[in-house]
Design an enzyme around this catalytic site. Structure first.
Site, PDB file in Angstrom:
ATOM      1  N   PHE A 105       5.787  -9.003  -3.628  1.00 56.17           N
ATOM      2  CA  PHE A 105       4.321  -9.135  -2.932  1.00 56.17           C
ATOM      3  C   PHE A 105       3.811 -10.421  -2.683  1.00 56.17           C
ATOM      4  O   PHE A 105       2.897 -10.986  -4.019  1.00 56.17           O
ATOM      5  CB  PHE A 105       3.763  -7.665  -2.448  1.00 56.17           C
ATOM      6  CG  PHE A 105       3.137  -7.127  -0.881  1.00 56.17           C
ATOM      7  CD1 PHE A 105       3.828  -7.392   0.280  1.00 56.17           C
ATOM      8  CD2 PHE A 105       1.840  -7.983  -0.666  1.00 56.17           C
ATOM      9  CE1 PHE A 105       3.930  -7.578   1.027  1.00 56.17           C
ATOM     10  CE2 PHE A 105       1.497  -7.902   0.133  1.00 56.17           C
ATOM     11  CZ  PHE A 105       2.264  -7.709   1.450  1.00 56.17           C
ATOM     12  N   ASP A 155       2.186  -2.507  -9.456  1.00 53.85           N
ATOM     13  CA  ASP A 155       2.080  -2.251  -8.105  1.00 53.85           C
ATOM     14  C   ASP A 155       2.016  -0.911  -7.590  1.00 53.85           C
ATOM     15  O   ASP A 155       3.701  -0.980  -7.810  1.00 53.85           O
ATOM     16  CB  ASP A 155       2.010  -3.883  -7.283  1.00 53.85           C
ATOM     17  CG  ASP A 155       2.054  -3.239  -6.026  1.00 53.85           C
ATOM     18  OD1 ASP A 155       1.854  -2.527  -4.856  1.00 53.85           O
ATOM     19  OD2 ASP A 155       1.397  -4.356  -5.169  1.00 53.85           O
ATOM     20  N   TYR A 171      -1.976   4.018   2.775  1.00 53.36           N
ATOM     21  CA  TYR A 171      -2.125   3.870   4.738  1.00 53.36           C
ATOM     22  C   TYR A 171      -0.201   4.020   4.726  1.00 53.36           C
ATOM     23  O   TYR A 171       0.608   4.010   5.940  1.00 53.36           O
ATOM     24  CB  TYR A 171      -2.428   2.861   4.991  1.00 53.36           C
ATOM     25  CG  TYR A 171      -2.448   0.978   4.424  1.00 53.36           C
ATOM     26  CD1 TYR A 171      -0.900   0.700   4.560  1.00 53.36           C
ATOM     27  CD2 TYR A 171      -3.507   0.279   3.867  1.00 53.36           C
ATOM     28  CE1 TYR A 171      -0.414  -0.939   3.786  1.00 53.36           C
ATOM     29  CE2 TYR A 171      -3.282  -1.106   3.259  1.00 53.36           C
ATOM     30  CZ  TYR A 171      -2.094  -1.138   3.216  1.00 53.36           C
ATOM     31  OH  TYR A 171      -1.588  -2.297   3.239  1.00 53.36           O
ATOM     32  N   LYS A 172       0.382   3.725   4.103  1.00 50.03           N
ATOM     33  CA  LYS A 172       2.082   4.024   3.560  1.00 50.03           C
ATOM     34  C   LYS A 172       1.818   5.402   3.838  1.00 50.03           C
ATOM     35  O   LYS A 172       2.097   6.701   4.246  1.00 50.03           O
ATOM     36  CB  LYS A 172       2.934   3.255   2.112  1.00 50.03           C
ATOM     37  CG  LYS A 172       2.019   2.291   2.326  1.00 50.03           C
ATOM     38  CD  LYS A 172       2.859   1.429   1.345  1.00 50.03           C
ATOM     39  CE  LYS A 172       2.507  -0.601   1.243  1.00 50.03           C
ATOM     40  NZ  LYS A 172       3.055  -1.148   2.668  1.00 50.03           N
ATOM     41  N   ARG A 219      14.089  -2.618   7.413  1.00 51.12           N
ATOM     42  CA  ARG A 219      13.683  -1.705   6.027  1.00 51.12           C
ATOM     43  C   ARG A 219      13.493  -0.490   7.093  1.00 51.12           C
ATOM     44  O   ARG A 219      13.180   0.044   7.940  1.00 51.12           O
ATOM     45  CB  ARG A 219      12.723  -2.232   5.688  1.00 51.12           C
ATOM     46  CG  ARG A 219      12.271  -3.431   4.512  1.00 51.12           C
ATOM     47  CD  ARG A 219      11.173  -2.927   3.578  1.00 51.12           C
ATOM     48  NE  ARG A 219      10.139  -3.017   4.698  1.00 51.12           N
ATOM     49  CZ  ARG A 219       8.170  -2.906   4.379  1.00 51.12           C
ATOM     50  NH1 ARG A 219       7.924  -3.218   3.069  1.00 51.12           N
ATOM     51  NH2 ARG A 219       7.775  -3.193   5.191  1.00 51.12           N
TER      52      ARG A 219
END
Length: 410
Positions: free
Chosen positions: A132, A209, A234-235, A383
């Site tokens: 990322f 990560d 927040y996922k 996705r």
């Protein structure tokens, strides 16, 4: 495609976690939300939780709430995440800053240790070329500050980083290896246990990560010897946009690693207001400024549900959701030229499925206008993020069929 929907209905009927679906807020105008791996949905009671905080904890108790609960919230909440999601014993996890800031703190602390007077000459940070952007950008910045060199790993874009990819990259010069547990593009799941052991054989530190795995993939950070980890909330932890991230620092590194952003909240005596900084010897050292208390509220409700469902139960449903999505892609989308860009084996896949087609940018725009919400990833990927506690099997199939319909109407 009635067979696909029949299968989805049967899976939902047999789903032991189906009662959690009703805990999430309604989505007016949304038919299928397939982006829970990017931003989790709010719970129905999130608004009342925030209102109660404003009314009571802040509005009535005022500054007294710092002594009553807020000072310990970063570590108490970190311990809950560690127990429910990470396989981490208390005292090693803290909720503090953004993912980017925590990555910087941990990377910089690890490199500082490697450059100490008693350390061997370790001059390289190893990171995957397709990781990322934040991870790569922070690593490059830390390398520039410290004179380190970046050694890039090139991994298969579908299957992600494997142990064999780092054999030649990790040497006696390696200070730190930084990898993602779940690839943000393909959803490929890395062998955390095996890779961590391999890195340790070379005498380096390992930083994972966990942004795309915390709350959906079981792990054992303590048992597997992980040194450092960072993840967002927040996922799959449904903390809301901008919710603070968490950091894991193995207890063996407390009092050894020293983070670079020396703030008053990480001092040994927070209220001494002394002339010089002396770091706390515990995980609290990795707090810098005043904790974002308001930002820690929504995830607490989601942790209630994760604790009830268990991370193993969540993983089991994640597999059935993504397996069904792959089946739907094969049957409904492959004939239209759509490529599967995720591993087929559920054991090697995280909580999302990625598919590719040259027209997917336009398809995504059309889908959003029709209430079907996946996310687009450059250059041509969609996705399908399937958050197990908030997504039904019928919703997953509905989303895939909507992709088919949008593609045929272009």
């Amino acid at each position: 495609m009635t067979e696909l929907l029949d299968t989805a209905i049967a899976l939902d009927a047999a789903d032991p976690l189906r009662h959690h679906l009703d805990a999430f807020a309604e989505m007016p105008g949304v038919i299928a939300y397939l982006d829970g791996n990017s931003l989790g949905r709010p719970l129905r009671d999130t608004g009342e939780r925030i209102a109660q905080f404003v009314r009571d904890d802040w509005g009535t108790r005022l500054i007294r709430s710092w002594d009553e609960q807020w000072m310990e919230l970063p570590t108490a909440l970190g311990d809950r995440i560690g127990a429910a999601c990470l396989g981490a014993a208390p005292g090693q996890n803290v909720v503090a800053d953004s993912t980017t800031v925590l990555l910087y703190k941990l990377m910089r602390a690890a490199v500082r240790r490697a450059q100490g007077p008693t350390s061997k000459a370790r001059s390289e940070i190893v990171i995957e070329q397709g990781n990322f952007p934040t991870d790569r950008f922070v690593a490059e910045g830390v390398a520039a500050e410290t004179g380190m060199t970046i050694r890039w790993i090139t991994a298969d874009p579908v299957h992600g980083v494997r142990a064999e990819d780092i054999v030649d990259a990790v040497t006696e010069r390696t200070a730190l290896v930084v990898l993602s547990h779940v690839d943000y593009r393909s959803g490929a799941l890395a062998d955390m246990k095996g890779i961590t052991a391999q890195v340790h054989e070379a005498g380096a530190l390992m930083l994972w990560d966990l942004c795309h795995s915390a709350g959906v993939i079981p792990m054992q950070l303590d048992e597997w010897g992980v040194d450092l980890a960072v993840g967002c909330t927040y996922k799959y932890l449904n903390g809301g946009p901008g919710a603070p991230a968490f950091a894991y620092v193995r207890s063996a590194h407390h009092g050894v690693l020293r983070q670079p952003i020396q703030g008053w909240m990480g001092a040994a005596d927070v209220f001494a207001m002394g002339p010089a900084y002396s770091p706390d010897a515990t995980i609290r050292q990795f707090i810098s400024g005043t904790p974002p208390v308001l930002g820690m509220l929504p995830m607490q409700g989601m942790l209630d549900h994760i604790e009830q469902a268990t991370i193993d139960g969540i993983r089991a449903k994640s597999k059935t959701l993504t397996d069904l999505a792959v089946q739907a892609v094969d049957e409904a989308l492959a004939p239209l030229g759509v490529r599967l860009l995720s591993p087929r084996d559920a054991e090697r896949r995280g909580g999302h499925v990625t598919i590719g087609h040259p027209d997917f940018r336009a398809v995504t725009q059309r889908l959003w206008g029709e209430g079907v919400i996946p996310d687009f990833r450059f250059p041509d990927g969609i996705r399908l993020g399937l958050s197990p506690l908030s997504t039904s099997h019928v919703e997953a199939v509905t989303g895939v069929l909507a992709v088919r319909d949008a593609l045929t109407r272009l």
